[in-house]
Design a protein around this motif. Structure first.
Motif, PDB file in Angstrom:
ATOM      1  N   GLU A 113       0.832  -1.198   0.000  1.00  0.00           N
ATOM      2  CA  GLU A 113       0.000   0.000   0.000  1.00  0.00           C
ATOM      3  C   GLU A 113       0.868   1.250   0.000  1.00  0.00           C
ATOM      4  OE1 GLU A 113      -3.083   0.272  -0.545  1.00  0.00           O
ATOM      5  OE2 GLU A 113      -3.936  -1.684  -0.080  1.00  0.00           O
ATOM      6  N   PHE A 114       0.243   2.399  -0.278  1.00  0.00           N
ATOM      7  CA  PHE A 114       0.981   3.651  -0.440  1.00  0.00           C
ATOM      8  C   PHE A 114       1.706   4.085   0.825  1.00  0.00           C
ATOM      9  CE2 PHE A 114      -3.233   5.065   0.895  1.00  0.00           C
ATOM     10  CZ  PHE A 114      -2.935   6.030   1.845  1.00  0.00           C
ATOM     11  N   TRP A 115       1.307   3.589   1.991  1.00  0.00           N
ATOM     12  CA  TRP A 115       1.994   3.997   3.221  1.00  0.00           C
ATOM     13  C   TRP A 115       3.213   3.122   3.508  1.00  0.00           C
ATOM     14  CZ3 TRP A 115      -3.046   2.106   3.287  1.00  0.00           C
ATOM     15  CH2 TRP A 115      -3.244   0.866   3.890  1.00  0.00           C
ATOM     16  N   GLY A 116       3.581   2.254   2.552  1.00  0.00           N
ATOM     17  CA  GLY A 116       4.809   1.476   2.668  1.00  0.00           C
ATOM     18  C   GLY A 116       4.662   0.190   3.446  1.00  0.00           C
ATOM     19  N   ALA A 117       3.479  -0.364   3.477  1.00  0.00           N
ATOM     20  CA  ALA A 117       3.244  -1.602   4.223  1.00  0.00           C
ATOM     21  C   ALA A 117       2.480  -2.597   3.370  1.00  0.00           C
ATOM     22  CB  ALA A 117       2.434  -1.300   5.482  1.00  0.00           C
ATOM     23  N   LYS A 118       2.581  -3.870   3.754  1.00  0.00           N
ATOM     24  CA  LYS A 118       1.681  -4.885   3.197  1.00  0.00           C
ATOM     25  C   LYS A 118       0.432  -4.849   4.060  1.00  0.00           C
ATOM     26  CE  LYS A 118       2.919  -8.772   1.247  1.00  0.00           C
ATOM     27  NZ  LYS A 118       3.498 -10.108   0.997  1.00  0.00           N
ATOM     28  N   PHE A 119      -0.726  -4.928   3.424  1.00  0.00           N
ATOM     29  CA  PHE A 119      -1.992  -4.738   4.134  1.00  0.00           C
ATOM     30  C   PHE A 119      -3.066  -5.604   3.498  1.00  0.00           C
ATOM     31  CE2 PHE A 119      -6.053  -2.479   4.514  1.00  0.00           C
ATOM     32  CZ  PHE A 119      -6.131  -2.349   5.898  1.00  0.00           C
ATOM     33  N   ALA A 120      -3.994  -6.075   4.328  1.00  0.00           N
ATOM     34  CA  ALA A 120      -5.148  -6.826   3.835  1.00  0.00           C
ATOM     35  C   ALA A 120      -6.317  -6.637   4.788  1.00  0.00           C
ATOM     36  CB  ALA A 120      -4.813  -8.309   3.721  1.00  0.00           C
ATOM     37  N   MET A 121      -7.514  -6.844   4.256  1.00  0.00           N
ATOM     38  CA  MET A 121      -8.744  -6.851   5.058  1.00  0.00           C
ATOM     39  C   MET A 121      -9.563  -8.056   4.632  1.00  0.00           C
ATOM     40  SD  MET A 121      -9.796  -2.800   4.812  1.00  0.00           S
ATOM     41  CE  MET A 121     -11.434  -3.086   5.425  1.00  0.00           C
ATOM     42  N   LEU A 122     -10.172  -8.728   5.622  1.00  0.00           N
ATOM     43  CA  LEU A 122     -10.987  -9.893   5.295  1.00  0.00           C
ATOM     44  C   LEU A 122     -11.990 -10.181   6.402  1.00  0.00           C
ATOM     45  CD1 LEU A 122      -9.824 -12.573   7.077  1.00  0.00           C
ATOM     46  CD2 LEU A 122      -7.913 -12.174   5.544  1.00  0.00           C
ATOM     47  N   ILE A 123     -12.940 -11.022   6.076  1.00  0.00           N
ATOM     48  CA  ILE A 123     -13.892 -11.555   7.050  1.00  0.00           C
ATOM     49  C   ILE A 123     -13.618 -13.045   7.121  1.00  0.00           C
ATOM     50  CG2 ILE A 123     -16.321 -11.897   7.644  1.00  0.00           C
ATOM     51  CD1 ILE A 123     -16.939  -9.470   5.803  1.00  0.00           C
ATOM     52  N   ASP A 124     -13.326 -13.554   8.318  1.00  0.00           N
ATOM     53  CA  ASP A 124     -12.992 -14.980   8.425  1.00  0.00           C
ATOM     54  C   ASP A 124     -14.254 -15.847   8.360  1.00  0.00           C
ATOM     55  OD1 ASP A 124     -14.145 -15.194  11.016  1.00  0.00           O
ATOM     56  OD2 ASP A 124     -12.216 -15.079  12.034  1.00  0.00           O
ATOM     57  N   GLN A 125     -14.059 -17.146   8.390  1.00  0.00           N
ATOM     58  CA  GLN A 125     -15.165 -18.094   8.248  1.00  0.00           C
ATOM     59  C   GLN A 125     -16.205 -17.975   9.362  1.00  0.00           C
ATOM     60  OE1 GLN A 125     -13.920 -22.216   8.798  1.00  0.00           O
ATOM     61  NE2 GLN A 125     -12.077 -21.474   9.847  1.00  0.00           N
ATOM     62  N   PHE A 126     -15.874 -17.268  10.440  1.00  0.00           N
ATOM     63  CA  PHE A 126     -16.790 -17.103  11.563  1.00  0.00           C
ATOM     64  C   PHE A 126     -17.470 -15.732  11.568  1.00  0.00           C
ATOM     65  CE2 PHE A 126     -13.351 -19.963  12.823  1.00  0.00           C
ATOM     66  CZ  PHE A 126     -14.087 -21.132  12.972  1.00  0.00           C
ATOM     67  N   GLY A 127     -17.191 -14.915  10.542  1.00  0.00           N
ATOM     68  CA  GLY A 127     -17.806 -13.598  10.440  1.00  0.00           C
ATOM     69  C   GLY A 127     -17.054 -12.489  11.145  1.00  0.00           C
ATOM     70  N   VAL A 128     -15.834 -12.767  11.641  1.00  0.00           N
ATOM     71  CA  VAL A 128     -15.030 -11.751  12.310  1.00  0.00           C
ATOM     72  C   VAL A 128     -14.240 -10.983  11.260  1.00  0.00           C
ATOM     73  CG1 VAL A 128     -13.172 -11.338  13.987  1.00  0.00           C
ATOM     74  CG2 VAL A 128     -14.878 -13.121  14.419  1.00  0.00           C
ATOM     75  N   ARG A 129     -14.262  -9.660  11.378  1.00  0.00           N
ATOM     76  CA  ARG A 129     -13.566  -8.794  10.427  1.00  0.00           C
ATOM     77  C   ARG A 129     -12.151  -8.521  10.934  1.00  0.00           C
ATOM     78  NH1 ARG A 129     -17.442  -6.297   6.938  1.00  0.00           N
ATOM     79  NH2 ARG A 129     -15.937  -4.685   6.431  1.00  0.00           N
ATOM     80  N   TRP A 130     -11.150  -8.702  10.044  1.00  0.00           N
ATOM     81  CA  TRP A 130      -9.733  -8.547  10.383  1.00  0.00           C
ATOM     82  C   TRP A 130      -9.056  -7.590   9.424  1.00  0.00           C
ATOM     83  CZ3 TRP A 130      -7.820 -10.981  14.646  1.00  0.00           C
ATOM     84  CH2 TRP A 130      -8.554 -12.051  15.159  1.00  0.00           C
ATOM     85  N   MET A 131      -8.118  -6.829   9.957  1.00  0.00           N
ATOM     86  CA  MET A 131      -7.183  -6.029   9.166  1.00  0.00           C
ATOM     87  C   MET A 131      -5.800  -6.500   9.597  1.00  0.00           C
ATOM     88  SD  MET A 131      -8.881  -2.328   9.865  1.00  0.00           S
ATOM     89  CE  MET A 131      -7.921  -1.403   8.700  1.00  0.00           C
ATOM     90  N   MET A 132      -4.894  -6.595   8.666  1.00  0.00           N
ATOM     91  CA  MET A 132      -3.520  -6.950   9.025  1.00  0.00           C
ATOM     92  C   MET A 132      -2.569  -6.041   8.282  1.00  0.00           C
ATOM     93  SD  MET A 132      -3.723 -10.760   7.462  1.00  0.00           S
ATOM     94  CE  MET A 132      -5.248 -10.991   8.319  1.00  0.00           C
ATOM     95  N   ASN A 133      -1.494  -5.662   8.975  1.00  0.00           N
ATOM     96  CA  ASN A 133      -0.558  -4.687   8.470  1.00  0.00           C
ATOM     97  C   ASN A 133       0.859  -5.121   8.824  1.00  0.00           C
ATOM     98  OD1 ASN A 133      -0.464  -1.834   7.346  1.00  0.00           O
ATOM     99  ND2 ASN A 133       0.750  -1.556   9.202  1.00  0.00           N
ATOM    100  N   TYR A 134       1.756  -5.025   7.850  1.00  0.00           N
ATOM    101  CA  TYR A 134       3.179  -5.271   8.115  1.00  0.00           C
ATOM    102  C   TYR A 134       3.955  -4.101   7.536  1.00  0.00           C
ATOM    103  CZ  TYR A 134       7.947  -6.879   7.468  1.00  0.00           C
ATOM    104  OH  TYR A 134       9.317  -6.948   7.458  1.00  0.00           O
ATOM    105  N   GLU A 135       4.503  -3.257   8.420  1.00  0.00           N
ATOM    106  CA  GLU A 135       5.311  -2.120   7.993  1.00  0.00           C
ATOM    107  C   GLU A 135       6.754  -2.565   7.874  1.00  0.00           C
ATOM    108  OE1 GLU A 135       4.715   1.656   9.821  1.00  0.00           O
ATOM    109  OE2 GLU A 135       2.674   1.090  10.428  1.00  0.00           O
ATOM    110  N   LYS A 136       7.278  -2.431   6.670  1.00  0.00           N
ATOM    111  CA  LYS A 136       8.639  -2.874   6.395  1.00  0.00           C
ATOM    112  C   LYS A 136       9.661  -1.927   6.993  1.00  0.00           C
ATOM    113  CE  LYS A 136       7.298  -5.315   2.292  1.00  0.00           C
ATOM    114  NZ  LYS A 136       7.498  -5.559   0.916  1.00  0.00           N
TER     115      LYS A 136
END
Length: 136
Positions: A113-136
């Motif tokens: 992403e433009f802020w210099g990190a790997k990023f994702a958003m998802l809803i898991d199989q149980f309906g929980v919403r997650w964001m994950m970020n790894y800043e290099k």
């Protein structure tokens, strides 16, 4: 993972007001990024450029993050809170992404992403919403 998980709130155009309220309540440093100040502003309709793309309130180990929905649908029960994971390595974010997305719904593919990190958003199989970020 780096810090404890943080809640990430979504608001319907009143993120600035809500986060200012929380700052008055909890103290700390509040950072607000309107869409118009973002490198991604051209991806959004001009009429929402004053909405908050990202906000963070930090006071020691306490952190809240938030945004307005920014044209991504209406705020409703179920999509107004996500859990953010700050990962320590590319291997960790890749593993979590694969495991949490299995049987779930990917909202934002894992990508740079433009802020210099790997990023994702998802809803898991149980309906929980997650964001994950790894800043290099």
């Amino acid at each position: 993972m780096k810090k404890a998980t943080q809640p990430y709130f979504h608001f319907d155009g009143n993120c600035r007001e809500a986060m200012t309220f929380y700052q008055n309540l909890f103290g700390g440093k509040l950072d607000l990024m309107p869409i118009k100040d973002s490198p991604a502003k051209d991806q959004f309709q001009p009429e929402i450029h004053d909405q908050i793309m990202h906000a963070s309130l930090e006071n020691g180990d306490f952190m809240l993050m938030a945004s307005d929905m920014c044209g991504m649908g209406e705020v409703k029960r179920g999509n107004n809170v996500e859990i953010n994971l700050n990962c320590e390595s590319e291997e960790e974010i890749n593993h979590l992404y694969q495991q949490l997305s299995a049987g779930g719904e990917i909202l934002n593919e894992l990508r740079e992403e433009f802020w210099g990190a790997k990023f994702a958003m998802l809803i898991d199989q149980f309906g929980v919403r997650w964001m994950m970020n790894y800043e290099k």
